[in-house]
Design a protein around this motif. Structure first.
Motif, PDB file in Angstrom:
ATOM      1  N   GLY B  73     -11.727   3.172  28.730  1.00  0.00           N
ATOM      2  CA  GLY B  73     -12.106   2.494  29.959  1.00  0.00           C
ATOM      3  C   GLY B  73     -10.904   2.065  30.764  1.00  0.00           C
ATOM      4  O   GLY B  73      -9.759   2.101  30.296  1.00  0.00           O
ATOM      5  N   GLU B  74     -11.183   1.647  31.993  1.00  0.00           N
ATOM      6  CA  GLU B  74     -10.115   1.391  32.963  1.00  0.00           C
ATOM      7  C   GLU B  74      -9.215   0.227  32.561  1.00  0.00           C
ATOM      8  O   GLU B  74      -8.020   0.234  32.807  1.00  0.00           O
ATOM      9  N   ARG B  75      -9.795  -0.805  31.885  1.00  0.00           N
ATOM     10  CA  ARG B  75      -8.998  -2.004  31.650  1.00  0.00           C
ATOM     11  C   ARG B  75      -8.078  -1.887  30.442  1.00  0.00           C
ATOM     12  O   ARG B  75      -7.369  -2.817  30.108  1.00  0.00           O
ATOM     13  N   LYS B 126     -10.493  -8.335  18.012  1.00  0.00           N
ATOM     14  CA  LYS B 126     -11.759  -8.958  17.624  1.00  0.00           C
ATOM     15  C   LYS B 126     -11.656 -10.470  17.748  1.00  0.00           C
ATOM     16  O   LYS B 126     -12.571 -11.126  18.251  1.00  0.00           O
ATOM     17  N   ILE B 127     -10.522 -11.040  17.268  1.00  0.00           N
ATOM     18  CA  ILE B 127     -10.363 -12.493  17.341  1.00  0.00           C
ATOM     19  C   ILE B 127     -10.279 -12.928  18.790  1.00  0.00           C
ATOM     20  O   ILE B 127     -10.851 -13.945  19.194  1.00  0.00           O
ATOM     21  N   ARG B 128      -9.582 -12.132  19.623  1.00  0.00           N
ATOM     22  CA  ARG B 128      -9.443 -12.514  21.019  1.00  0.00           C
ATOM     23  C   ARG B 128     -10.779 -12.444  21.753  1.00  0.00           C
ATOM     24  O   ARG B 128     -11.047 -13.233  22.649  1.00  0.00           O
ATOM     25  N   ALA B 129     -11.629 -11.500  21.344  1.00  0.00           N
ATOM     26  CA  ALA B 129     -12.903 -11.357  22.035  1.00  0.00           C
ATOM     27  C   ALA B 129     -13.899 -12.428  21.596  1.00  0.00           C
ATOM     28  O   ALA B 129     -14.691 -12.905  22.398  1.00  0.00           O
ATOM     29  N   ASN B 130     -13.866 -12.819  20.313  1.00  0.00           N
ATOM     30  CA  ASN B 130     -14.911 -13.703  19.791  1.00  0.00           C
ATOM     31  C   ASN B 130     -14.419 -15.088  19.421  1.00  0.00           C
ATOM     32  O   ASN B 130     -15.216 -15.944  19.086  1.00  0.00           O
ATOM     33  N   GLY B 131     -13.101 -15.302  19.378  1.00  0.00           N
ATOM     34  CA  GLY B 131     -12.578 -16.559  18.845  1.00  0.00           C
ATOM     35  C   GLY B 131     -12.508 -16.463  17.334  1.00  0.00           C
ATOM     36  O   GLY B 131     -13.244 -15.678  16.731  1.00  0.00           O
ATOM     37  N   PRO B 132     -11.640 -17.283  16.688  1.00  0.00           N
ATOM     38  CA  PRO B 132     -11.482 -17.196  15.226  1.00  0.00           C
ATOM     39  C   PRO B 132     -12.791 -17.417  14.482  1.00  0.00           C
ATOM     40  O   PRO B 132     -13.112 -16.695  13.538  1.00  0.00           O
ATOM     41  N   TYR B 235     -11.533   2.626  17.904  1.00  0.00           N
ATOM     42  CA  TYR B 235     -11.647   1.387  17.137  1.00  0.00           C
ATOM     43  C   TYR B 235     -11.210   0.187  17.972  1.00  0.00           C
ATOM     44  O   TYR B 235     -11.869  -0.861  17.959  1.00  0.00           O
ATOM     45  N   ILE B 236     -10.082   0.342  18.703  1.00  0.00           N
ATOM     46  CA  ILE B 236      -9.590  -0.810  19.465  1.00  0.00           C
ATOM     47  C   ILE B 236     -10.546  -1.140  20.597  1.00  0.00           C
ATOM     48  O   ILE B 236     -10.871  -2.310  20.836  1.00  0.00           O
ATOM     49  N   ASN B 241     -14.697  -4.760  22.747  1.00  0.00           N
ATOM     50  CA  ASN B 241     -15.950  -4.816  23.492  1.00  0.00           C
ATOM     51  C   ASN B 241     -17.049  -5.537  22.747  1.00  0.00           C
ATOM     52  O   ASN B 241     -18.206  -5.452  23.116  1.00  0.00           O
ATOM     53  N   THR B 242     -16.720  -6.270  21.658  1.00  0.00           N
ATOM     54  CA  THR B 242     -17.771  -6.933  20.897  1.00  0.00           C
ATOM     55  C   THR B 242     -18.148  -8.283  21.486  1.00  0.00           C
ATOM     56  O   THR B 242     -18.998  -8.961  20.948  1.00  0.00           O
TER      57      THR B 242
END
Lengths: 90, 245
Positions: B73-75, B126-132, B235-236, B241-242
């Motif tokens: 994706g673009e970002r 994953k941590i950045r998207a959802n928090g610890p 994978y990244i 995107n979760t």
């Protein structure tokens, strides 16, 4: 004599185990053949999306290959690592 | 049977107790080669390209950018250098086998290092998207009974990536070595009646292994580099995107 027999049993066990581990190659063979056949069907139906079908198929084949590669790595370990490991314990 | 030798990387010497192996030396050679190639391709860039060099450089950048854009994706365009580095390193390392040098990717340590790097990035995103806390809670989805399986699945990602790459390259090496030995003994049996030195030359080894080399060295190397880069991207992007859930 006892040590010799134990050595022979270990070497034979490792060799037979390596051979058995490579039976894992059957699964990916069948699976990849099926995937490629389906991809050929898809290309035959829609020749214009050949490139995207091909790249998706190759990725899928690589992932389907994983179990076969696990078998191969197990076989390698049994051939080259396990005999020395077990013989050292005699 | 005696002339088959399948061995790992040779250890050259020990530096403060750390073994310096063929793998490390050849990795450094590959890195230097790629660095030199980058310098060669990019020096003296012009807005309107006049040299073939610049066209090649632009072609490479454009291809990798399109690959990343299509799959992530673009970002995620910031990942272009990383993906290009993985592609180049992996392909050039495996292609070293063509010039009869030990390919660093035939050593599990190399590819396991790359896979662990990818694993760290997956976990970071994953941590950045959802928090610890959200990351830890993700292991108990859909119900808490699945926690061990989720942890196993998380560990299996880098292991399977590393073993896939390693296994493909090593299987080529092993099969080539076996075919060489088989052809040598076959030509001793078939052509051993020739007089003098002629009977000792393994004529069957000429040409036939080249076909195998094209598949295992050329095709498989480029394919594994592509697959490793593809899986890295998928994978990244999947990990980042979760956040919707």
């Amino acid at each position: 004599m006892e040590i010799l027999t134990a050595k022979a049993i270990i070497m034979a066990g490792c060799a037979v185990g390596a051979g058995l581990a490579l039976i894992a190659g059957i699964g990916p063979g069948i699976g990849e053949g099926y995937a490629v056949g389906k991809a050929c069907e898809a290309i035959g139906r829609q020749p214009e999306c050949k490139s995207s079908v091909t790249s998706t198929m190759i990725l899928g084949c690589a992932i389907a290959e994983t179990t076969g590669i696990y078998g191969f790595v197990t076989g390698l370990l049994l051939m080259f690592l396990a005999p020395n490991l077990f013989l050292g314990k005699l | 049977m005696d002339n088959i030798s399948i061995s790992g990387a040779k250890i050259y010497f020990y530096l403060f107790g750390v073994p310096i192996t063929e793998t490390q030396i050849n990795s450094l050679i590959v890195t230097a080669l790629l660095f030199g190639l980058c310098l060669f391709l990019t020096h003296g860039l012009k807005v309107r390209p006049t040299s073939k060099r610049q066209l090649v450089a632009e072609w490479i950048v454009e291809k990798v950018t399109n690959l990343v854009r299509d799959n992530m994706g673009e970002r995620f365009l910031g990942f272009v250098p990383f993906v290009a580095a993985i592609l180049g390193l992996s392909a050039c390392s495996s292609l070293l086998a063509l010039v009869a040098m030990y390919p660093p990717t035939a050593d599990l340590n190399t590819v396991l290092g790359w896979a662990l790097l990818v694993f760290v990035m997956i976990t970071y995103y994953k941590i950045r998207a959802n928090g610890p806390l959200g990351y830890l809670k993700g292991f108990t989805e859909p119900i808490f009974v699945f926690t061990p399986f989720n942890i196993l699945g998380e560990i299996a990602t880098p292991v399977s990536m590393a073993f896939r790459h390693f296994g493909n390259i090593v299987s080529g090496t092993v099969i080539s070595a076996l075919v060489y030995a088989a052809l040598a003994s076959l030509s001793t049996v078939l052509l051993g009646w020739l007089p003098g030195v002629l009977g000792k030359i393994p004529f069957l080894q000429i040409g036939i292994p080249a076909v195998l080399s094209i598949y295992f060295d050329l095709f498989s190397s480029c394919m594994q580099a592509f697959i490793f880069a593809m899986l890295t991207m998928l994978y990244i992007a999947g990990a980042a995107n979760t956040e919707e859930n």
